[in-house]
Design a protein around this motif. Sequence first.
Motif, PDB file in Angstrom:
ATOM      1  N   GLU A  25       0.843  -1.196   0.000  1.00 25.55           N
ATOM      2  CA  GLU A  25       0.000   0.000   0.000  1.00 25.55           C
ATOM      3  C   GLU A  25       0.877   1.245   0.000  1.00 25.55           C
ATOM      4  OE1 GLU A  25      -4.044   1.771   0.602  1.00 25.55           O
ATOM      5  OE2 GLU A  25      -3.213  -0.068  -0.243  1.00 25.55           O
ATOM      6  N   ASP A  26       0.654   2.128  -0.979  1.00 30.49           N
ATOM      7  CA  ASP A  26       1.399   3.378  -1.069  1.00 30.49           C
ATOM      8  C   ASP A  26       0.807   4.376  -0.078  1.00 30.49           C
ATOM      9  OD1 ASP A  26       2.829   5.609  -1.695  1.00 30.49           O
ATOM     10  OD2 ASP A  26       2.234   5.690  -3.812  1.00 30.49           O
ATOM     11  N   MET A  27       1.599   4.766   0.929  1.00 37.62           N
ATOM     12  CA  MET A  27       1.136   5.686   1.966  1.00 37.62           C
ATOM     13  C   MET A  27       1.746   7.077   1.817  1.00 37.62           C
ATOM     14  SD  MET A  27      -1.019   3.933   3.745  1.00 37.62           S
ATOM     15  CE  MET A  27      -1.177   4.873   5.270  1.00 37.62           C
ATOM     16  N   GLY A  28       2.110   7.438   0.591  1.00 37.62           N
ATOM     17  CA  GLY A  28       2.639   8.770   0.348  1.00 37.62           C
ATOM     18  C   GLY A  28       3.979   8.985   1.012  1.00 37.62           C
ATOM     19  N   MET A  29       4.041   9.983   1.913  1.00 35.62           N
ATOM     20  CA  MET A  29       5.290  10.322   2.591  1.00 35.62           C
ATOM     21  C   MET A  29       5.811   9.169   3.440  1.00 35.62           C
ATOM     22  SD  MET A  29       6.097  13.395   1.649  1.00 35.62           S
ATOM     23  CE  MET A  29       7.239  13.961   2.906  1.00 35.62           C
ATOM     24  N   ALA A  30       4.913   8.284   3.883  1.00 41.26           N
ATOM     25  CA  ALA A  30       5.321   7.149   4.717  1.00 41.26           C
ATOM     26  C   ALA A  30       5.873   6.000   3.885  1.00 41.26           C
ATOM     27  CB  ALA A  30       4.148   6.664   5.564  1.00 41.26           C
ATOM     28  N   GLY A  31       5.777   6.112   2.562  1.00 40.51           N
ATOM     29  CA  GLY A  31       6.307   5.072   1.697  1.00 40.51           C
ATOM     30  C   GLY A  31       5.364   3.893   1.545  1.00 40.51           C
ATOM     31  N   GLN A  32       5.914   2.753   1.203  1.00 38.98           N
ATOM     32  CA  GLN A  32       5.138   1.531   0.984  1.00 38.98           C
ATOM     33  C   GLN A  32       5.002   0.749   2.290  1.00 38.98           C
ATOM     34  OE1 GLN A  32       3.909   0.087  -2.070  1.00 38.98           O
ATOM     35  NE2 GLN A  32       4.362   1.992  -3.148  1.00 38.98           N
ATOM     36  N   LEU A  33       3.770   0.417   2.640  1.00 41.11           N
ATOM     37  CA  LEU A  33       3.500  -0.425   3.798  1.00 41.11           C
ATOM     38  C   LEU A  33       2.781  -1.684   3.336  1.00 41.11           C
ATOM     39  CD1 LEU A  33       2.257   2.144   6.481  1.00 41.11           C
ATOM     40  CD2 LEU A  33       4.567   1.255   6.159  1.00 41.11           C
ATOM     41  N   GLN A  34       2.947  -2.755   4.092  1.00 42.99           N
ATOM     42  CA  GLN A  34       2.291  -4.006   3.727  1.00 42.99           C
ATOM     43  C   GLN A  34       0.900  -4.056   4.354  1.00 42.99           C
ATOM     44  OE1 GLN A  34       3.514  -8.236   4.947  1.00 42.99           O
ATOM     45  NE2 GLN A  34       4.322  -8.062   2.859  1.00 42.99           N
ATOM     46  N   ALA A  35      -0.107  -4.214   3.510  1.00 41.90           N
ATOM     47  CA  ALA A  35      -1.488  -4.340   3.953  1.00 41.90           C
ATOM     48  C   ALA A  35      -1.912  -5.806   3.919  1.00 41.90           C
ATOM     49  CB  ALA A  35      -2.407  -3.518   3.069  1.00 41.90           C
ATOM     50  N   LEU A  36      -2.686  -6.206   4.907  1.00 45.20           N
ATOM     51  CA  LEU A  36      -3.252  -7.547   4.952  1.00 45.20           C
ATOM     52  C   LEU A  36      -4.686  -7.466   4.459  1.00 45.20           C
ATOM     53  CD1 LEU A  36      -3.093 -10.557   5.764  1.00 45.20           C
ATOM     54  CD2 LEU A  36      -3.865  -9.863   8.057  1.00 45.20           C
ATOM     55  N   GLN A  37      -4.999  -8.171   3.377  1.00 43.14           N
ATOM     56  CA  GLN A  37      -6.346  -8.159   2.829  1.00 43.14           C
ATOM     57  C   GLN A  37      -7.121  -9.373   3.323  1.00 43.14           C
ATOM     58  OE1 GLN A  37      -6.176  -7.555  -1.427  1.00 43.14           O
ATOM     59  NE2 GLN A  37      -5.509  -5.434  -1.174  1.00 43.14           N
ATOM     60  N   LEU A  38      -8.388  -9.121   3.694  1.00 46.28           N
ATOM     61  CA  LEU A  38      -9.236 -10.136   4.307  1.00 46.28           C
ATOM     62  C   LEU A  38     -10.614 -10.115   3.678  1.00 46.28           C
ATOM     63  CD1 LEU A  38      -8.485  -9.031   7.978  1.00 46.28           C
ATOM     64  CD2 LEU A  38      -7.499 -11.059   6.915  1.00 46.28           C
ATOM     65  N   SER A  39     -11.313 -11.237   3.779  1.00 42.62           N
ATOM     66  CA  SER A  39     -12.744 -11.274   3.512  1.00 42.62           C
ATOM     67  C   SER A  39     -13.453 -11.149   4.852  1.00 42.62           C
ATOM     68  CB  SER A  39     -13.131 -12.580   2.822  1.00 42.62           C
ATOM     69  OG  SER A  39     -14.538 -12.713   2.762  1.00 42.62           O
ATOM     70  N   GLU A  40     -14.401 -10.208   4.959  1.00 39.81           N
ATOM     71  CA  GLU A  40     -15.169 -10.022   6.186  1.00 39.81           C
ATOM     72  C   GLU A  40     -16.612 -10.416   5.906  1.00 39.81           C
ATOM     73  OE1 GLU A  40     -14.923  -6.604   9.266  1.00 39.81           O
ATOM     74  OE2 GLU A  40     -16.436  -5.958   7.817  1.00 39.81           O
ATOM     75  N   ALA A  41     -17.129 -11.396   6.654  1.00 37.45           N
ATOM     76  CA  ALA A  41     -18.521 -11.827   6.530  1.00 37.45           C
ATOM     77  C   ALA A  41     -19.289 -11.283   7.729  1.00 37.45           C
ATOM     78  CB  ALA A  41     -18.616 -13.344   6.469  1.00 37.45           C
ATOM     79  N   ASN A  42     -20.117 -10.266   7.492  1.00 34.44           N
ATOM     80  CA  ASN A  42     -20.888  -9.587   8.527  1.00 34.44           C
ATOM     81  C   ASN A  42     -22.357  -9.909   8.289  1.00 34.44           C
ATOM     82  OD1 ASN A  42     -22.104  -7.856  10.326  1.00 34.44           O
ATOM     83  ND2 ASN A  42     -21.347  -5.968   9.389  1.00 34.44           N
ATOM     84  N   GLY A  43     -22.870 -10.914   9.007  1.00 38.51           N
ATOM     85  CA  GLY A  43     -24.232 -11.362   8.751  1.00 38.51           C
ATOM     86  C   GLY A  43     -24.307 -12.001   7.371  1.00 38.51           C
ATOM     87  N   ASP A  44     -25.242 -11.512   6.545  1.00 37.77           N
ATOM     88  CA  ASP A  44     -25.416 -12.060   5.196  1.00 37.77           C
ATOM     89  C   ASP A  44     -24.494 -11.399   4.179  1.00 37.77           C
ATOM     90  OD1 ASP A  44     -27.427 -13.768   6.063  1.00 37.77           O
ATOM     91  OD2 ASP A  44     -29.009 -12.294   5.705  1.00 37.77           O
ATOM     92  N   ALA A  45     -23.752 -10.376   4.594  1.00 33.44           N
ATOM     93  CA  ALA A  45     -22.913  -9.627   3.662  1.00 33.44           C
ATOM     94  C   ALA A  45     -21.453 -10.049   3.791  1.00 33.44           C
ATOM     95  CB  ALA A  45     -23.043  -8.130   3.927  1.00 33.44           C
ATOM     96  N   SER A  46     -20.811 -10.257   2.651  1.00 36.72           N
ATOM     97  CA  SER A  46     -19.396 -10.606   2.631  1.00 36.72           C
ATOM     98  C   SER A  46     -18.692  -9.698   1.632  1.00 36.72           C
ATOM     99  CB  SER A  46     -19.217 -12.075   2.240  1.00 36.72           C
ATOM    100  OG  SER A  46     -17.847 -12.423   2.197  1.00 36.72           O
ATOM    101  N   TYR A  47     -17.528  -9.175   2.005  1.00 37.17           N
ATOM    102  CA  TYR A  47     -16.803  -8.222   1.165  1.00 37.17           C
ATOM    103  C   TYR A  47     -15.352  -8.190   1.617  1.00 37.17           C
ATOM    104  CZ  TYR A  47     -18.517  -5.959   5.349  1.00 37.17           C
ATOM    105  OH  TYR A  47     -18.859  -5.710   6.658  1.00 37.17           O
ATOM    106  N   ARG A  48     -14.497  -7.578   0.798  1.00 40.65           N
ATOM    107  CA  ARG A  48     -13.073  -7.493   1.117  1.00 40.65           C
ATOM    108  C   ARG A  48     -12.776  -6.239   1.939  1.00 40.65           C
ATOM    109  NH1 ARG A  48      -9.908  -7.261  -4.184  1.00 40.65           N
ATOM    110  NH2 ARG A  48     -11.706  -5.966  -4.753  1.00 40.65           N
ATOM    111  N   ILE A  49     -11.851  -6.378   2.864  1.00 41.60           N
ATOM    112  CA  ILE A  49     -11.324  -5.232   3.595  1.00 41.60           C
ATOM    113  C   ILE A  49      -9.802  -5.368   3.625  1.00 41.60           C
ATOM    114  CG2 ILE A  49     -13.391  -5.073   5.045  1.00 41.60           C
ATOM    115  CD1 ILE A  49     -11.613  -6.178   7.373  1.00 41.60           C
ATOM    116  N   GLN A  50      -9.127  -4.353   4.142  1.00 41.28           N
ATOM    117  CA  GLN A  50      -7.695  -4.503   4.397  1.00 41.28           C
ATOM    118  C   GLN A  50      -7.326  -3.747   5.664  1.00 41.28           C
ATOM    119  OE1 GLN A  50      -5.650  -2.978   0.889  1.00 41.28           O
ATOM    120  NE2 GLN A  50      -5.228  -1.048   1.917  1.00 41.28           N
TER     121      GLN A  50
END
Length: 224
Positions: free
Chosen positions: A123-148
Amino acid sequence: MKNWARENKGFLVFLALFGIFRTAIADWNPIPSASMHPNLLEGDVVFVNRVAYDLKVPLTDISLARLGEPQRGDVVTFSSPKDGTRLIKRIAALPGDTVEMRGERLIVNGKQAEYTVLGNHNEDMGMAGQLQALQLSEANGDASYRIQILPQVHARRDFAPLVIPANQFLMLGDNRDNSSDSRYIGLVPRDLLIGRAERILVSANITDRWQPRFERIGASLRPQ
């Protein structure tokens, strides 16, 4: 001026109808920030269905009729209760829900959301440079989607149990550790909802001479 208006009456009527259409029925919203990574990127423009929930008087927050109910997982545009800025986030909790967050994990009505690791991303964080993001699937009730999440970033990863009042919603960005959402701006009243984001209309890479991202055009934003 009168002659100009008379000669261009058709064009003026078109502008008026177009304005009503954009402010009452459908709209588009450019994505200006990283708060909805990995699902929405800077340079995306999304189609917003303004009549998904309410029919409103154009240019106002006055609802004439309720047409549908917001659901967990919906991506919505709304006016910030803090300063009126237009934002786009995901509905995480509905009126009547008891919601809390512990160590980044969302708990709604006593049930923790289910998480599946999808992988890592730089993940490009601008002045902070590149950071590693962990991407996940979040299942909240009947809804499922990606987050990081961004473990290296200081963020609000915990909040105590909260009962959502009537006609209010808890909004979270999908980029959980880089989002100004309900953890910072408070709950969002229903009358500040603008509409539900349905699909990506167009997309261009703003860091690479605005090259089109054809693979993103038409992508649905509805939860699985």
